[in-house]
Design an enzyme around this catalytic site. Structure first.
Site, PDB file in Angstrom:
ATOM      1  N   ALA A 135      55.243 -40.825   6.618  1.00 19.88           N
ATOM      2  CA  ALA A 135      56.696 -40.969   6.526  1.00 19.88           C
ATOM      3  C   ALA A 135      57.179 -41.925   7.612  1.00 19.88           C
ATOM      4  CB  ALA A 135      57.378 -39.611   6.688  1.00 19.88           C
ATOM      5  N   ARG A 150      67.749 -40.084  12.824  1.00 22.00           N
ATOM      6  CA  ARG A 150      67.012 -41.147  12.139  1.00 22.00           C
ATOM      7  C   ARG A 150      67.537 -41.301  10.717  1.00 22.00           C
ATOM      8  NH1 ARG A 150      64.638 -38.652   8.256  1.00 22.00           N
ATOM      9  NH2 ARG A 150      63.914 -36.518   8.551  1.00 22.00           N
ATOM     10  N   GLY A 151      67.214 -42.430  10.095  1.00 24.92           N
ATOM     11  CA  GLY A 151      67.516 -42.607   8.687  1.00 24.92           C
ATOM     12  C   GLY A 151      66.595 -41.763   7.832  1.00 24.92           C
ATOM     13  N   GLY A 193      60.906 -43.203   9.516  1.00 24.01           N
ATOM     14  CA  GLY A 193      62.351 -43.066   9.684  1.00 24.01           C
ATOM     15  C   GLY A 193      62.743 -43.470  11.092  1.00 24.01           C
ATOM     16  N   CYS A 225      61.509 -36.211   1.642  1.00 23.33           N
ATOM     17  CA  CYS A 225      62.200 -37.486   1.441  1.00 23.33           C
ATOM     18  C   CYS A 225      62.889 -37.573   0.075  1.00 23.33           C
ATOM     19  CB  CYS A 225      61.255 -38.664   1.641  1.00 23.33           C
ATOM     20  SG  CYS A 225      60.627 -38.765   3.318  1.00 23.33           S
ATOM     21  N   GLN A 234      65.745 -38.669   4.703  1.00 26.81           N
ATOM     22  CA  GLN A 234      66.112 -37.343   4.227  1.00 26.81           C
ATOM     23  C   GLN A 234      65.307 -36.284   4.981  1.00 26.81           C
ATOM     24  OE1 GLN A 234      66.663 -37.299  -0.105  1.00 26.81           O
ATOM     25  NE2 GLN A 234      66.781 -39.517  -0.096  1.00 26.81           N
ATOM     26  N   THR A 284      62.097 -34.257   6.350  1.00 22.42           N
ATOM     27  CA  THR A 284      60.674 -34.408   6.593  1.00 22.42           C
ATOM     28  C   THR A 284      60.160 -33.152   7.279  1.00 22.42           C
ATOM     29  OG1 THR A 284      60.988 -35.464   8.750  1.00 22.42           O
ATOM     30  CG2 THR A 284      60.768 -36.920   6.848  1.00 22.42           C
TER      31      THR A 284
END
Length: 222
Positions: free
Chosen positions: A148, A68-69, A150, A179, A71, A73
């Site tokens: 979050a 996933r996109g 993503g 993130c 940072q 998590t």
């Protein structure tokens, strides 16, 4: 569209393998879109933009490289993970708009509990203002992250998705810089003083999905 809810804790690799197979089947026209509601055991995931220095306690929980996109998590018990396997190709082929709809969906679900979720430029996810906390060093109202987001797309089918903090152990977030944001904290619905269950959140998600994405034919699957 299928709504899939799994009780108990789902292994991360098991979830990823399911999503990979389902996305391929949706793209091939062999399966319906799917939204999967679940919980994971405690773990950290590294998105495609993750910075190694943001993993401050690498030995605390298993760390998974995610497609996933975003940072780093945290996922764990008490957090509602919502994996969205939707055909973005049939929903306008606008990835930015799709992400905005996911944000709007979370905000609408939180509003069911009179929680005001907000989006911030330069910060991924959904945030809540904490008027009960001291002002920040810059004199601004403190803000904590409550959800979050993503995703990844393959052949215009989305996977991965959303996580909403219902009642996770918030100390588990201290092993990462969530993130990549250092100057803000993390909260949950229960941390905000709301006695809300996972089932309550699921009801809110199903109700508000139609409001944000439009009415879809759907059938629940346990």
């Amino acid at each position: 569209m299928e709504w899939k809810t799994t009780d108990g804790l789902v292994d991360y690799d098991t979830a990823t393998n399911f999503m990979e197979a389902r996305v391929a089947a949706i793209a091939a026209g062999e399966a319906d879109e799917c939204i999967w509601l679940l919980e994971h055991p405690p773990l950290y995931t590294a998105g495609t933009s993750a910075r190694r220095e943001d993993l401050t306690d690498p030995d605390r929980f298993p760390v998974y490289e995610s497609k996933r996109g975003g940072q780093y998590t945290y996922h764990g018990p008490g957090q509602r993970v919502v994996y969205v396997m939707l055909d973005v190709g049939k929903r306008g082929r606008d990835v930015r708009r799709f992400v905005q709809q996911l944000e709007e969906w979370v905000i609408a679900a939180l509003a069911e509990f009179n929680v005001t979720g907000e989006i911030r430029d330069g910060r991924v996810g959904v945030w809540v203002q904490r008027n009960d906390k001291p002002l920040t060093v810059t004199g601004e109202t403190a803000e904590d992250k409550i959800a979050a987001i993503g995703i990844r797309l393959r052949k215009w089918i989305s996977f991965h998705g959303i996580s909403i903090n219902v009642e996770p152990d918030l100390t588990h977030f201290t092993g990462i810089v969530p993130c990549g944001i250092q100057e803000h904290g993390v909260t949950s619905l229960v941390d905000l003083g709301l006695p809300i269950t996972m089932a309550d959140v699921d009801v809110a998600l199903k109700k508000t999905f139609e409001e944000v994405f439009g009415r879809q034919s759907a059938h629940p699957v346990g």
